[in-house]
Design a protein around this motif. Sequence first.
Motif, PDB file in Angstrom:
ATOM      1  N   UNK A 183      -1.311   2.206   1.640  1.00  0.00           N
ATOM      2  CA  UNK A 183      -0.230   3.152   1.898  1.00  0.00           C
ATOM      3  C   UNK A 183       1.093   2.727   1.257  1.00  0.00           C
ATOM      4  N   UNK A 184       1.088   1.607   0.541  1.00  0.00           N
ATOM      5  CA  UNK A 184       2.332   1.095  -0.029  1.00  0.00           C
ATOM      6  C   UNK A 184       2.795   1.954  -1.195  1.00  0.00           C
ATOM      7  N   UNK A 185       4.067   2.273  -1.188  1.00  0.00           N
ATOM      8  CA  UNK A 185       4.683   3.027  -2.283  1.00  0.00           C
ATOM      9  C   UNK A 185       5.868   2.238  -2.806  1.00  0.00           C
ATOM     10  N   UNK A 186       5.794   1.865  -4.063  1.00  0.00           N
ATOM     11  CA  UNK A 186       6.849   1.060  -4.668  1.00  0.00           C
ATOM     12  C   UNK A 186       8.093   1.906  -4.900  1.00  0.00           C
ATOM     13  N   UNK A 187       9.255   1.325  -4.536  1.00  0.00           N
ATOM     14  CA  UNK A 187      10.524   2.004  -4.770  1.00  0.00           C
ATOM     15  C   UNK A 187      11.386   1.320  -5.806  1.00  0.00           C
ATOM     16  N   UNK A 188      10.942   0.130  -6.275  1.00  0.00           N
ATOM     17  CA  UNK A 188      11.690  -0.597  -7.305  1.00  0.00           C
ATOM     18  C   UNK A 188      10.823  -1.745  -7.789  1.00  0.00           C
ATOM     19  N   UNK A 189      10.651  -1.870  -9.113  1.00  0.00           N
ATOM     20  CA  UNK A 189       9.824  -2.936  -9.682  1.00  0.00           C
ATOM     21  C   UNK A 189      10.691  -3.906 -10.472  1.00  0.00           C
TER      22      UNK A 189
END
Length: 350
Positions: free
Chosen positions: A232-238
């Motif tokens: 369920x993880x959604x990246x908001x900044x890499x």
Amino acid sequence: MSNDQAIKYHLTLDSSITKSATRDHPQPAASLPEPKKTNISPKGSAGNENASIYFIGTATTILEWEGIRILTDPNFLHAGDHVHLGPGVTATRQTNPAIDLHELPRIDAVLLSHYHADHFDQEVEASLRRDLPIISTPHAKECLVVKKGDDRFTDVYDLDFFQNMMLDIKTLAAASDSGKSPAIKVTGMPGKHVPDGLLSRANEILGAVPPTNGWMVELGYKSSASTSSDSSFKSGYRIYISGDTLFVDELKEIPERYAGKNIDLMLVHLGGTTIPGPSMPLLMVTMDAEQGIKLMQLINPDVTIPIHYDDYDAFLSPLEDFKKAVSSAGWDDRVVYLDRADMYKFAVQG
């Protein structure tokens, strides 16, 4: 091709727990010192910055988001101090860190690219509290756990290339009506300190220069109801951190695996580090300005911040060379330069 290998470890960080980073100073500072200068994206600001990187020196930074602080490659020696970099190889520090080791605020985890004294110096190794979580290479784990006996570090996680782990963040605001909780996904990236060929094979036998990782650090959110799975993880900044690597073919796999996924920020280790030393610069083991530009072309991040560029006398490629190369490429609006004690602020999307 899958984006990465299955999660090997899972770690929960609790922002309500106050612990010093060191064993001898039980009361940590309340916060970081005020930065000398605060930088934002060259593209401008929407006023929603909620995360920051504070530059201490060398490859040492503090990433702060959602009440959690992650320390990278801790090196707190001062000008004139020496580090051992291999058989018969030493380097002398030319600068002072932005803050001293005992002045650190609460640190929740350490991200260590490799077990080398200019990234994990002798004072750091002696002083850090033994239960401080450290994420590093398999080689570093052996050095910090197996070889240290009764004085070993007790919470060390090793990631190989493209292995990843999830850092859940427990905060007072985590159980909000949004049903989302903050989390950080850390993935090991390829890196090579020694070029391929005869020298690499000799180094494997001698063990003179340790293996190194880069990192992909993704700040984002996952369902509060989910378990250790990152489904369920959604990246908001890499954030891609190069680590002490040369520009090698293995790096070309990074944009392949992250195709269609934006890299917001790159911290690139430069300096053109040479061994055995400045009087006999026989072998370069970190990127110089030319290789740094090639890495920008390969990774294509929105913003690049150079670090690890002038703190030791083994660095023979000055930051000014990189600045000239950036200007020649027409990329001045894609690079932010930090001095020690400067901060870069950015926005993690929810």
